[in-house]
Design a protein around this motif. Structure first.
Motif, PDB file in Angstrom:
ATOM      1  N   PRO A  83       0.840  -1.200   0.000  1.00 14.29           N
ATOM      2  CA  PRO A  83       0.000   0.000   0.000  1.00 14.29           C
ATOM      3  C   PRO A  83       0.873   1.247   0.000  1.00 14.29           C
ATOM      4  O   PRO A  83       2.018   1.219   0.478  1.00 14.29           O
ATOM      5  CB  PRO A  83      -0.791  -0.107   1.306  1.00 14.29           C
ATOM      6  N   LEU A  84       0.334   2.347  -0.502  1.00 13.92           N
ATOM      7  CA  LEU A  84       1.048   3.618  -0.508  1.00 13.92           C
ATOM      8  C   LEU A  84       0.302   4.608   0.377  1.00 13.92           C
ATOM      9  O   LEU A  84      -0.918   4.778   0.242  1.00 13.92           O
ATOM     10  CB  LEU A  84       1.151   4.176  -1.931  1.00 13.92           C
ATOM     11  N   VAL A  85       1.038   5.244   1.280  1.00 16.41           N
ATOM     12  CA  VAL A  85       0.493   6.286   2.143  1.00 16.41           C
ATOM     13  C   VAL A  85       1.209   7.589   1.817  1.00 16.41           C
ATOM     14  O   VAL A  85       2.441   7.651   1.864  1.00 16.41           O
ATOM     15  CB  VAL A  85       0.693   5.950   3.633  1.00 16.41           C
ATOM     16  N   VAL A  86       0.444   8.629   1.460  1.00 19.15           N
ATOM     17  CA  VAL A  86       1.034   9.962   1.369  1.00 19.15           C
ATOM     18  C   VAL A  86       0.811  10.620   2.726  1.00 19.15           C
ATOM     19  O   VAL A  86      -0.290  10.602   3.271  1.00 19.15           O
ATOM     20  CB  VAL A  86       0.444  10.794   0.213  1.00 19.15           C
ATOM     21  N   ALA A 150      10.276   1.631 -11.650  1.00 20.76           N
ATOM     22  CA  ALA A 150      10.925   0.855 -10.596  1.00 20.76           C
ATOM     23  C   ALA A 150      10.154   0.946  -9.282  1.00 20.76           C
ATOM     24  O   ALA A 150      10.117  -0.011  -8.505  1.00 20.76           O
ATOM     25  CB  ALA A 150      12.358   1.332 -10.403  1.00 20.76           C
ATOM     26  N   LEU A 151       9.551   2.113  -9.013  1.00 22.30           N
ATOM     27  CA  LEU A 151       8.759   2.269  -7.793  1.00 22.30           C
ATOM     28  C   LEU A 151       7.348   1.740  -7.978  1.00 22.30           C
ATOM     29  O   LEU A 151       6.795   1.077  -7.094  1.00 22.30           O
ATOM     30  CB  LEU A 151       8.719   3.748  -7.384  1.00 22.30           C
ATOM     31  N   ALA A 152       6.764   2.011  -9.134  1.00 23.93           N
ATOM     32  CA  ALA A 152       5.391   1.578  -9.388  1.00 23.93           C
ATOM     33  C   ALA A 152       5.258   0.057  -9.333  1.00 23.93           C
ATOM     34  O   ALA A 152       4.186  -0.468  -9.002  1.00 23.93           O
ATOM     35  CB  ALA A 152       4.920   2.100 -10.736  1.00 23.93           C
ATOM     36  N   ALA A 153       6.346  -0.655  -9.618  1.00 25.00           N
ATOM     37  CA  ALA A 153       6.315  -2.117  -9.573  1.00 25.00           C
ATOM     38  C   ALA A 153       6.054  -2.640  -8.164  1.00 25.00           C
ATOM     39  O   ALA A 153       5.697  -3.807  -7.991  1.00 25.00           O
ATOM     40  CB  ALA A 153       7.643  -2.673 -10.093  1.00 25.00           C
ATOM     41  N   HIS A 154       6.218  -1.773  -7.152  1.00 25.22           N
ATOM     42  CA  HIS A 154       6.005  -2.188  -5.769  1.00 25.22           C
ATOM     43  C   HIS A 154       4.670  -1.711  -5.214  1.00 25.22           C
ATOM     44  O   HIS A 154       4.405  -1.879  -4.009  1.00 25.22           O
ATOM     45  CB  HIS A 154       7.142  -1.661  -4.887  1.00 25.22           C
ATOM     46  N   LEU A 155       3.825  -1.110  -6.041  1.00 28.66           N
ATOM     47  CA  LEU A 155       2.556  -0.573  -5.566  1.00 28.66           C
ATOM     48  C   LEU A 155       1.458  -1.623  -5.626  1.00 28.66           C
ATOM     49  O   LEU A 155       1.289  -2.304  -6.641  1.00 28.66           O
ATOM     50  CB  LEU A 155       2.130   0.632  -6.412  1.00 28.66           C
ATOM     51  N   ALA A 156       0.698  -1.720  -4.556  1.00 26.99           N
ATOM     52  CA  ALA A 156      -0.516  -2.531  -4.554  1.00 26.99           C
ATOM     53  C   ALA A 156      -1.614  -1.719  -5.225  1.00 26.99           C
ATOM     54  O   ALA A 156      -1.935  -0.617  -4.776  1.00 26.99           O
ATOM     55  CB  ALA A 156      -0.914  -2.891  -3.127  1.00 26.99           C
ATOM     56  N   SER A 157      -2.156  -2.216  -6.294  1.00 26.48           N
ATOM     57  CA  SER A 157      -3.095  -1.461  -7.108  1.00 26.48           C
ATOM     58  C   SER A 157      -4.295  -0.971  -6.300  1.00 26.48           C
ATOM     59  O   SER A 157      -4.941  -1.737  -5.587  1.00 26.48           O
ATOM     60  CB  SER A 157      -3.592  -2.332  -8.267  1.00 26.48           C
ATOM     61  N   GLY A 158      -4.563   0.330  -6.410  1.00 26.27           N
ATOM     62  CA  GLY A 158      -5.752   0.909  -5.806  1.00 26.27           C
ATOM     63  C   GLY A 158      -5.693   1.123  -4.319  1.00 26.27           C
ATOM     64  O   GLY A 158      -6.676   1.563  -3.716  1.00 26.27           O
ATOM     65  N   ASN A 159      -4.561   0.860  -3.680  1.00 35.10           N
ATOM     66  CA  ASN A 159      -4.459   0.973  -2.228  1.00 35.10           C
ATOM     67  C   ASN A 159      -3.611   2.190  -1.875  1.00 35.10           C
ATOM     68  O   ASN A 159      -2.421   2.084  -1.577  1.00 35.10           O
ATOM     69  CB  ASN A 159      -3.859  -0.302  -1.636  1.00 35.10           C
ATOM     70  N   VAL A 160      -4.222   3.367  -1.968  1.00 27.10           N
ATOM     71  CA  VAL A 160      -3.535   4.625  -1.698  1.00 27.10           C
ATOM     72  C   VAL A 160      -4.347   5.398  -0.661  1.00 27.10           C
ATOM     73  O   VAL A 160      -5.567   5.560  -0.805  1.00 27.10           O
ATOM     74  CB  VAL A 160      -3.382   5.488  -2.965  1.00 27.10           C
ATOM     75  N   HIS A 220      -8.830  20.284  -4.521  1.00 24.91           N
ATOM     76  CA  HIS A 220      -7.599  19.493  -4.617  1.00 24.91           C
ATOM     77  C   HIS A 220      -7.911  18.010  -4.554  1.00 24.91           C
ATOM     78  O   HIS A 220      -7.020  17.200  -4.275  1.00 24.91           O
ATOM     79  CB  HIS A 220      -6.647  19.878  -3.483  1.00 24.91           C
ATOM     80  N   ARG A 221      -9.144  17.657  -4.827  1.00 28.42           N
ATOM     81  CA  ARG A 221      -9.542  16.252  -4.731  1.00 28.42           C
ATOM     82  C   ARG A 221      -8.687  15.394  -5.654  1.00 28.42           C
ATOM     83  O   ARG A 221      -8.474  15.722  -6.821  1.00 28.42           O
ATOM     84  CB  ARG A 221     -11.014  16.078  -5.100  1.00 28.42           C
ATOM     85  N   ASP A 222      -8.193  14.291  -5.116  1.00 31.29           N
ATOM     86  CA  ASP A 222      -7.397  13.340  -5.877  1.00 31.29           C
ATOM     87  C   ASP A 222      -8.116  12.005  -5.832  1.00 31.29           C
ATOM     88  O   ASP A 222      -8.174  11.358  -4.772  1.00 31.29           O
ATOM     89  CB  ASP A 222      -5.989  13.221  -5.275  1.00 31.29           C
ATOM     90  N   PRO A 223      -8.701  11.570  -6.942  1.00 28.83           N
ATOM     91  CA  PRO A 223      -9.529  10.356  -6.920  1.00 28.83           C
ATOM     92  C   PRO A 223      -8.747   9.083  -6.620  1.00 28.83           C
ATOM     93  O   PRO A 223      -9.355   8.030  -6.386  1.00 28.83           O
ATOM     94  CB  PRO A 223     -10.127  10.320  -8.327  1.00 28.83           C
ATOM     95  N   ARG A 224      -7.429   9.159  -6.596  1.00 30.82           N
ATOM     96  CA  ARG A 224      -6.636   7.977  -6.262  1.00 30.82           C
ATOM     97  C   ARG A 224      -6.656   7.666  -4.771  1.00 30.82           C
ATOM     98  O   ARG A 224      -6.318   6.552  -4.357  1.00 30.82           O
ATOM     99  CB  ARG A 224      -5.198   8.173  -6.747  1.00 30.82           C
ATOM    100  N   ILE A 225      -7.010   8.641  -3.959  1.00 34.92           N
ATOM    101  CA  ILE A 225      -7.014   8.474  -2.511  1.00 34.92           C
ATOM    102  C   ILE A 225      -8.248   7.685  -2.096  1.00 34.92           C
ATOM    103  O   ILE A 225      -9.384   8.071  -2.375  1.00 34.92           O
ATOM    104  CB  ILE A 225      -6.997   9.846  -1.806  1.00 34.92           C
ATOM    105  N   ARG A 226      -8.011   6.562  -1.399  1.00 31.35           N
ATOM    106  CA  ARG A 226      -9.108   5.672  -1.034  1.00 31.35           C
ATOM    107  C   ARG A 226      -9.510   5.777   0.438  1.00 31.35           C
ATOM    108  O   ARG A 226     -10.546   5.247   0.832  1.00 31.35           O
ATOM    109  CB  ARG A 226      -8.707   4.218  -1.330  1.00 31.35           C
ATOM    110  N   ALA A 227      -8.711   6.451   1.261  1.00 33.16           N
ATOM    111  CA  ALA A 227      -9.049   6.632   2.674  1.00 33.16           C
ATOM    112  C   ALA A 227      -8.183   7.753   3.224  1.00 33.16           C
ATOM    113  O   ALA A 227      -7.076   8.012   2.718  1.00 33.16           O
ATOM    114  CB  ALA A 227      -8.841   5.350   3.478  1.00 33.16           C
TER     115      ALA A 227
END
Length: 332
Positions: A83-86, A150-160, A220-227
């Motif tokens: 998962p990715l957390v900003v 190289a970084l995107a290869a480690h991302l769990a899809s849709g879990n941001v 500033h809504r970013d539709p990639r953010i899921r929570a």
């Protein structure tokens, strides 16, 4: 706080600390240079992650006042998708290293954590602009990671997700669709309402009525953010009710001692840590921090622990609240 800030600057101290518990896995840390379109410039972003092989051991941010965080600088990223957390922490003048304890915690438990080092305003007059610029820093960090193979290869899809403290909490809410009401923000320093930076603005002759334009109300809504998790978010009373009512992702708001916000966020899960205070979100202090502060004639509130629970204990509970809020993010 003002005298503490002077001491921090004089010592070259980074406000960082150790996570609330030992990380489950080794933590890596690397620095990225990220274009921030809304600023028209690049910003630095710290990327925290589960560490693979290599890297150089570092006690990140250790100082006379605060303990450091053990990381492996520039290690490989561990095998897998995460998962990715900003992450955003602190107010207009806060050192981004304030977030090291929670960044390390999240990375040690299997997340990629992108922490923008948003620039501190050079003058008080420039500071109000940061309120509208910092959500863009978070989206820019997300862009940078997604566009790097190289970084995107480690991302769990849709879990941001987005996690923020104080003004960073406001930025995280903005990514979920919360919008500032420029008129309300202009009035946020008018008596009897007093925002967190009003005294600083007044001392430096900053009048929000002349600085805050209608551009502050942009989405500033970013539709990639899921929570979103917002810890003691600032300026919630300056967010429009309409935009808060339209937020359609899970939001958890956590108060530190006092209630978290002065406006209810429809549908948000409201939690509290009653024994905490603003300094609970700072790092853990060294054994000699109180002596050092006393010797300098400084307020020791930044490191004093008056209650029955230690900062480490409170941070462990706070981290657990954040973990639980991010545990079940729905796929897009």
């Amino acid at each position: 706080m003002k005298t503490v800030h002077r001491l921090v600057v004089a010592l070259g101290v980074s406000l960082v600390g150790v996570g609330p518990a030992s990380a489950a896995e080794p933590v890596g840390l690397r620095s990225l240079s990220v274009p921030a379109p809304e600023r028209g410039a690049k910003i630095a972003v710290d990327l925290w992650y589960p560490a693979g092989t290599g890297g150089t051991a570092e006690n990140h941010g250790a100082s006379p006042l605060f303990e450091g965080v053990s990381v492996r600088r520039d290690a490989d990223i561990a095998t897998g998708r995460f998962p990715l957390v900003v992450l955003a922490h602190g107010g207009l003048r806060s050192n981004p290293n304030l977030a090291s304890w929670i960044a390390s915690h999240l990375a040690g438990r299997g997340a990629l954590v992108a922490l923008p080092r948003s620039p501190a305003p050079e003058t008080a007059g420039e500071a109000p602009d940061e309120v509208r610029l910092r959500p863009g820093d978070l989206s820019a960090a997300l862009d940078r990671i997604e566009n790097d193979p190289a970084l995107a290869a480690h991302l769990a899809s849709g879990n941001v997700s987005a996690v923020g403290f104080f003004l960073g909490g406001t930025s995280a809410l903005a990514l979920a669709g919360a919008r500032l009401d420029p008129q309300a923000y202009r009035a946020s320093c008018d008596p009897p309402a007093r925002g967190p930076d009003c005294a600083w603005f007044a001392t430096n002759g900053v009048d929000l009525s002349g600085r805050v334009t209608e551009a502050f109300g942009a989405s500033h809504r970013d539709p990639r953010i899921r929570a979103v998790v917002a810890v003691a978010p600032e300026l919630v009373g300056s967010l429009t009710r309409e935009s808060l009512g339209a937020v359609d992702v899970p939001v958890t708001v956590i108060g530190l001692g006092a209630p978290a916000a002065d406006r209810e966020i429809p549908g948000a899960r409201q939690l509290a840590l009653p024994e905490a205070n603003v300094f609970t979100a700072f790092g853990r202090c060294t054994a000699r921090a109180l002596t050092l502060l006393a010797a300098e004639g400084e307020d020791d509130a930044i490191c004093r622990e008056d209650g029955p629970r230690s900062r480490a204990d409170l941070q462990a509970e706070l981290a657990g609240m954040i973990d639980a809020a991010l545990a079940n993010i729905a796929a897009p």
